[in-house]
Design an enzyme around this catalytic site. Structure first.
Site, PDB file in Angstrom:
ATOM      1  N   ARG A 190       0.832  -1.209   0.000  1.00  0.00           N
ATOM      2  CA  ARG A 190       0.000   0.000   0.000  1.00  0.00           C
ATOM      3  C   ARG A 190       0.868   1.262   0.000  1.00  0.00           C
ATOM      4  O   ARG A 190       0.523   2.264   0.605  1.00  0.00           O
ATOM      5  CB  ARG A 190      -0.950   0.010   1.206  1.00  0.00           C
ATOM      6  CG  ARG A 190      -0.258  -0.054   2.568  1.00  0.00           C
ATOM      7  CD  ARG A 190      -1.244   0.196   3.675  1.00  0.00           C
ATOM      8  NE  ARG A 190      -0.611   0.185   4.976  1.00  0.00           N
ATOM      9  CZ  ARG A 190      -1.114   0.758   6.049  1.00  0.00           C
ATOM     10  NH1 ARG A 190      -2.243   1.424   5.961  1.00  0.00           N
ATOM     11  NH2 ARG A 190      -0.509   0.681   7.210  1.00  0.00           N
ATOM     12  N   ARG A 210      15.845  -2.011   3.487  1.00  0.00           N
ATOM     13  CA  ARG A 210      15.561  -2.712   4.730  1.00  0.00           C
ATOM     14  C   ARG A 210      16.379  -4.001   4.793  1.00  0.00           C
ATOM     15  O   ARG A 210      16.881  -4.483   3.762  1.00  0.00           O
ATOM     16  CB  ARG A 210      14.074  -3.075   4.803  1.00  0.00           C
ATOM     17  CG  ARG A 210      13.119  -1.924   4.463  1.00  0.00           C
ATOM     18  CD  ARG A 210      11.745  -2.481   4.079  1.00  0.00           C
ATOM     19  NE  ARG A 210      10.842  -1.437   3.585  1.00  0.00           N
ATOM     20  CZ  ARG A 210       9.854  -0.885   4.292  1.00  0.00           C
ATOM     21  NH1 ARG A 210       9.640  -1.288   5.529  1.00  0.00           N
ATOM     22  NH2 ARG A 210       9.084   0.037   3.773  1.00  0.00           N
ATOM     23  N   ASP A 247      -6.565  -3.880   0.709  1.00  0.00           N
ATOM     24  CA  ASP A 247      -7.147  -2.854  -0.168  1.00  0.00           C
ATOM     25  C   ASP A 247      -6.144  -1.766  -0.553  1.00  0.00           C
ATOM     26  O   ASP A 247      -6.433  -0.912  -1.388  1.00  0.00           O
ATOM     27  CB  ASP A 247      -8.392  -2.237   0.454  1.00  0.00           C
ATOM     28  CG  ASP A 247      -8.123  -1.501   1.773  1.00  0.00           C
ATOM     29  OD1 ASP A 247      -6.935  -1.330   2.136  1.00  0.00           O
ATOM     30  OD2 ASP A 247      -9.102  -1.120   2.433  1.00  0.00           O
ATOM     31  N   GLY A 248      -4.958  -1.786   0.076  1.00  0.00           N
ATOM     32  CA  GLY A 248      -3.943  -0.806  -0.276  1.00  0.00           C
ATOM     33  C   GLY A 248      -4.186   0.586   0.253  1.00  0.00           C
ATOM     34  O   GLY A 248      -3.407   1.500  -0.035  1.00  0.00           O
ATOM     35  N   ASP A 259      11.562  -6.497   8.007  1.00  0.00           N
ATOM     36  CA  ASP A 259      11.204  -5.549   6.949  1.00  0.00           C
ATOM     37  C   ASP A 259      10.979  -4.155   7.502  1.00  0.00           C
ATOM     38  O   ASP A 259      10.761  -3.209   6.726  1.00  0.00           O
ATOM     39  CB  ASP A 259       9.957  -6.021   6.192  1.00  0.00           C
ATOM     40  CG  ASP A 259       8.769  -6.281   7.106  1.00  0.00           C
ATOM     41  OD1 ASP A 259       8.860  -7.190   7.941  1.00  0.00           O
ATOM     42  OD2 ASP A 259       7.747  -5.575   6.987  1.00  0.00           O
ATOM     43  N   ASN A 260      11.063  -3.984   8.822  1.00  0.00           N
ATOM     44  CA  ASN A 260      10.940  -2.669   9.442  1.00  0.00           C
ATOM     45  C   ASN A 260      12.256  -2.204  10.066  1.00  0.00           C
ATOM     46  O   ASN A 260      12.253  -1.321  10.925  1.00  0.00           O
ATOM     47  CB  ASN A 260       9.845  -2.675  10.516  1.00  0.00           C
ATOM     48  CG  ASN A 260       8.460  -2.700   9.912  1.00  0.00           C
ATOM     49  OD1 ASN A 260       8.264  -2.299   8.766  1.00  0.00           O
ATOM     50  ND2 ASN A 260       7.487  -3.190  10.668  1.00  0.00           N
TER      51      ASN A 260
END
EC number: 2.7.7.-
Length: 478
Positions: free
Chosen positions: A87, A178, A119-120, A245-246
């Protein structure tokens, strides 16, 4: 002056992204714009004039090349070989007046091939949270991504059966590289692309290193991350989703979803609705630092040495040193927060003993350190009044005073904030903004942007949540 895009990711890292334009927002409305940050980036009033369109997806700024970045990640310990921007859209890389390169990214800007059924989109509340907390962290002097704007899209977003107003945040980052960026290519066995990412990261963030110096990169990232987590711990910040990934290799705090600041000191504090096992609790953040860096080492180890056995031994030696590296950074943070004179071997134990005195007392983290300034001026009641039983604290204070700098009270107020984004005030501001009233948000933002200023006249922003508030839970917003 408008954006000066030079999109090196799109040019130099094929196979690590998909070209994807944001969704067009039907009725964009600018909610908040960060003029000081825009000035620092060399952006003139024409950017603010176009902000509603450019930062909502309604229009693509000239020179932008929107991308959805690919990455993998360990999420709560489980590996997902493909995550990616589900998103978010990297508009491009802006070159600031000083020549520094900045990613300009939209978050909540629509579906991409990485959306995995989502839904992004994003709602007003979570996007304003990212703006508020990231700007608070910047004011505290903690490395962080920044927020340039939040734009309401005019769409309705559904979350847990609730219809909420949609929004997009424009994020500014030193980069979005990342640990998960490396994991994505390593998991696919794409060694040439992984080497390209290695060299790209070195050139962008560690230009003193030679191309291909994977061990040098690992060491530099470890130092930045140890320093960052020590700073988090110093202000009681709990990230909530320290997935690989963070973790940004730039050393910036990234992704403000289920995050908050601890109030009463409790090492096991968790704010994330999905962290049911406490993996990312306050006290566990230094442990996860080492765990995440181990995952990075797995991606790079083959370049640590030509001999596999030697390379693994080097990796294990480096990983074994991380706890000591973090401890040294944490003690440095605590020396500053305690206004100690010089450095002595017992300083870490002195800080540990203060935490032991706070444990189980419900003592507010922020106020305890702030009110040490009163104790340095021989006025102990404001500090001891925070404790249910202050006996251990009173026994600690004379030891602390023997280590104080001559200007301790001044240094204590300069190092320890009076104002953080208190959880009840954050929720109050976001609830009002969701209903269309931005005034509480603007008032809170103004206060967290001057965290070290005197308390007089803004006492409402310095005090913990009233009785009956909580338990406090935050959500990722997807």
């Amino acid at each position: 002056m408008t954006f000066r895009f030079d999109n090196s990711w799109a040019r130099d890292l094929p196979g690590s992204f998909l070209r994807q334009v944001p969704d067009r927002a039907p009725l964009p409305e600018l909610l908040v714009f960060n003029r000081p940050l825009a000035i620092d980036l060399g952006l003139g009033p024409e950017v603010e004039a176009q902000a509603a369109a450019w930062f909502s997806g309604a229009e693509v700024p000239p020179g932008a090349e929107p991308l959805a970045l690919a990455y993998a990640g360990h999420q709560f310990g489980g590996f997902s070989p493909q995550l990616g921007d589900g998103r978010a859209h990297l508009l491009g890389e802006h070159i600031g007046p000083d020549g520094r390169r900045w990613d300009i990214q939209l978050k909540g800007s629509g579906r991409t091939p990485f959306s995995r059924g989502g839904d992004g989109k994003a709602a007003v509340g979570p996007m304003l949270r990212e703006y508020l907390i990231s700007e608070a962290m910047a004011a505290l002097g903690i490395p962080t991504t920044r927020s340039l704007a939040v734009v309401a899209t005019g769409e309705t977003v559904w979350r847990d059966g609730m219809a909420l107003p949609g929004a997009v945040v424009a994020r500014v980052a030193a980069s979005h590289i990342r640990v998960g960026s490396f994991q994505f290519l390593a998991a696919r066995g794409e060694d040439a692309k992984l080497r390209a990412l290695l060299d790209y990261t070195i050139a962008r963030h560690f230009p003193d290193l030679a191309p291909g110096d994977a061990l040098g990169l690992f060491d530099a990232v470890a130092v930045r991350q140890a320093r960052l987590i020590a700073e988090w711990m110093g202000v009681g910040f709990i990230h909530g989703v320290m997935n690989t990934d963070n973790m940004a290799l730039s050393g910036e705090t990234i992704d403000y979803g289920p995050c908050a600041f601890m109030e009463g000191y409790a090492p096991g504090t968790v704010f994330s609705s999905i962290d049911r096992q406490g993996r990312y609790a306050y006290a566990n953040q230094p442990l996860i630092l080492g765990w995440n860096l181990a995952r990075l080492a797995e991606c790079l180890v083959s370049w640590f040495d030509a001999d596999e056995e030697t390379a693994v031994a080097i990796a294990n030696q480096r990983l074994g040193a991380i706890a000591g590296l973090y401890r040294a950074e944490w003690v440095a943070v605590m020396r500053r927060k305690l206004a100690l004179e010089g450095e002595e071997d017992g300083d870490g134990a002195l800080a540990d003993d203060l935490l032991a005195a706070m444990a189980g007392q419900g003592a507010d983290w922020t106020l305890t350190f702030r009110r040490l300034a009163h104790a340095a001026e021989r006025e102990e009641a404001p500090l001891t009044g925070l404790f249910t039983d202050a006996a251990a604290l009173r026994a600690w204070l004379p030891r602390w005073r023997t280590r104080l700098s001559p200007d301790a009270a001044v240094r204590l107020r300069a190092a320890n904030p009076a104002v953080i984004p208190r959880n009840h005030l954050v929720e109050e501001a976001l609830t009002a903004a969701t209903a269309g009233d931005m005034e509480p948000f603007a008032a809170l933002l103004a206060e967290v942007q001057r965290p070290f200023a005197p308390e007089a006249g803004r006492e409402r922003f310095t005090l913990p949540a009233p009785t009956g508030f909580g338990p406090y839970v935050t959500f990722c917003g997807t």
